[in-house]
Design a protein around this motif. Sequence first.
Motif, PDB file in Angstrom:
ATOM      1  N   LEU A   1      -1.999   5.529   9.809  1.00 51.87           N
ATOM      2  CA  LEU A   1      -2.440   4.175   9.515  1.00 51.87           C
ATOM      3  C   LEU A   1      -3.528   3.797  10.502  1.00 51.87           C
ATOM      4  O   LEU A   1      -3.407   4.088  11.692  1.00 51.87           O
ATOM      5  CB  LEU A   1      -1.246   3.215   9.653  1.00 51.87           C
ATOM      6  CG  LEU A   1      -1.502   1.717   9.727  1.00 51.87           C
ATOM      7  CD1 LEU A   1      -2.023   1.192   8.399  1.00 51.87           C
ATOM      8  CD2 LEU A   1      -0.224   0.981  10.118  1.00 51.87           C
TER       9      LEU A   1
ATOM     10  N   ARG B   1      -4.531   2.136  -1.225  1.00 49.49           N
ATOM     11  CA  ARG B   1      -4.289   2.591   0.145  1.00 49.49           C
ATOM     12  C   ARG B   1      -4.872   1.698   1.231  1.00 49.49           C
ATOM     13  O   ARG B   1      -4.654   1.958   2.418  1.00 49.49           O
ATOM     14  CB  ARG B   1      -4.856   4.001   0.339  1.00 49.49           C
ATOM     15  CG  ARG B   1      -4.144   5.086  -0.419  1.00 49.49           C
ATOM     16  CD  ARG B   1      -4.561   6.476   0.062  1.00 49.49           C
ATOM     17  NE  ARG B   1      -5.968   6.780  -0.151  1.00 49.49           N
ATOM     18  CZ  ARG B   1      -6.897   6.819   0.805  1.00 49.49           C
ATOM     19  NH1 ARG B   1      -6.576   6.548   2.060  1.00 49.49           N
ATOM     20  NH2 ARG B   1      -8.155   7.124   0.516  1.00 49.49           N
ATOM     21  N   SER B   2      -5.630   0.671   0.852  1.00 47.46           N
ATOM     22  CA  SER B   2      -6.257  -0.156   1.878  1.00 47.46           C
ATOM     23  C   SER B   2      -6.378  -1.595   1.415  1.00 47.46           C
ATOM     24  O   SER B   2      -6.386  -1.881   0.209  1.00 47.46           O
ATOM     25  CB  SER B   2      -7.641   0.382   2.248  1.00 47.46           C
ATOM     26  OG  SER B   2      -8.531   0.252   1.154  1.00 47.46           O
TER      27      SER B   2
ATOM     28  N   LEU C   1       0.855  -1.184   0.000  1.00 39.91           N
ATOM     29  CA  LEU C   1       0.000   0.000   0.000  1.00 39.91           C
ATOM     30  C   LEU C   1       0.887   1.229   0.000  1.00 39.91           C
ATOM     31  O   LEU C   1       1.941   1.258   0.646  1.00 39.91           O
ATOM     32  CB  LEU C   1      -0.902   0.014   1.231  1.00 39.91           C
ATOM     33  CG  LEU C   1      -1.733  -1.247   1.508  1.00 39.91           C
ATOM     34  CD1 LEU C   1      -2.557  -1.061   2.773  1.00 39.91           C
ATOM     35  CD2 LEU C   1      -2.626  -1.597   0.326  1.00 39.91           C
TER      36      LEU C   1
ATOM     37  N   LEU D   1      -8.505  -5.085   8.698  1.00 34.88           N
ATOM     38  CA  LEU D   1      -8.576  -4.038   7.702  1.00 34.88           C
ATOM     39  C   LEU D   1      -7.392  -3.097   7.932  1.00 34.88           C
ATOM     40  O   LEU D   1      -7.199  -2.595   9.037  1.00 34.88           O
ATOM     41  CB  LEU D   1      -9.892  -3.275   7.816  1.00 34.88           C
ATOM     42  CG  LEU D   1     -10.100  -2.078   6.892  1.00 34.88           C
ATOM     43  CD1 LEU D   1     -10.069  -2.506   5.431  1.00 34.88           C
ATOM     44  CD2 LEU D   1     -11.411  -1.366   7.222  1.00 34.88           C
TER      45      LEU D   1
ATOM     46  N   GLU E   1      -5.587   0.408   6.580  1.00 37.61           N
ATOM     47  CA  GLU E   1      -5.912   1.604   5.809  1.00 37.61           C
ATOM     48  C   GLU E   1      -4.866   2.691   6.039  1.00 37.61           C
ATOM     49  O   GLU E   1      -4.664   3.130   7.171  1.00 37.61           O
ATOM     50  CB  GLU E   1      -7.281   2.148   6.220  1.00 37.61           C
ATOM     51  CG  GLU E   1      -8.440   1.179   6.045  1.00 37.61           C
ATOM     52  CD  GLU E   1      -9.721   1.716   6.650  1.00 37.61           C
ATOM     53  OE1 GLU E   1     -10.583   2.179   5.883  1.00 37.61           O
ATOM     54  OE2 GLU E   1      -9.837   1.686   7.895  1.00 37.61           O
TER      55      GLU E   1
END
Length: 263
Positions: A121, A90-91, A4, A111, A113
């Motif tokens: 983060l 980004r995730s 990411l 998850l 992100e």
Amino acid sequence: MTVLRAGDTELTVEPENGCRIASLKVGGTELLRQGAKYGSFVMAPWCGRTDGGRFRNGGELYQLPLNSGPHAIHGTVRDTAWRTARADARSAAFVCVLTDPWPWEGRVTQLVELAEDGGGLTLTLGVEATDASFPAQAGWHPWFLRNLGAGGEDVRIDFTAEWQEERGEDHIPTGKRIAPLPGPWDDCFGMPDGVDAILTWPGELEVRVTSRAEWVVVFDEQREGVCVEPQSGPPNGLNSRPRLVTPLDPLEVRTAWEWRRLS
């Protein structure tokens, strides 16, 4: 691996290695200790040590495999391959099915992100029961580098806890809460308003770790790295503070890391 990127931040997740964050680089500077056992790994369905690997669910006693001397430590999912459910720039979302040696059916999700500007983060963990209910915990075990390797000073850890869990010689909390003691630490602290800790590499970088979770383990007894571990309960919490996960009531815990340059 899943990579990411946002701003000048690059983060690498290894789903096959326990959904571990293997690398976190800010402006090209690595923040996490490198190695197959390090980075930042997930602790679930329990955190830290479980005394003798034994705990009860209702009236029934269960035995977990011992993997840290006389205790069972850090859950099972750090040693399991996870599946990538989705990923974009980004995730990314990941899932792991709970299997032996955990006695019940369920799954763990994570998850990951990155903030749009690359300045932070957010990590979110879920523990779900798919059949029978069970007690569980969840949290993270990040290994931050003690020194960023650019000739600067070692990291400083700053936090204010309401109490410290007294630790027995066997590293299991005794159940007594004491006033926080100075380090070095391999200890659990209580923060009823949520975890809030700042790691500072003077003149280089600052990272703030926050969570609505009320417990954090701080470990700084190794030369190469330090750990600030938000978690949903204290070590041996399957016995001392069991949180029941049911098919209708999963466990969810979240942490945020925010960083800024100091030079």
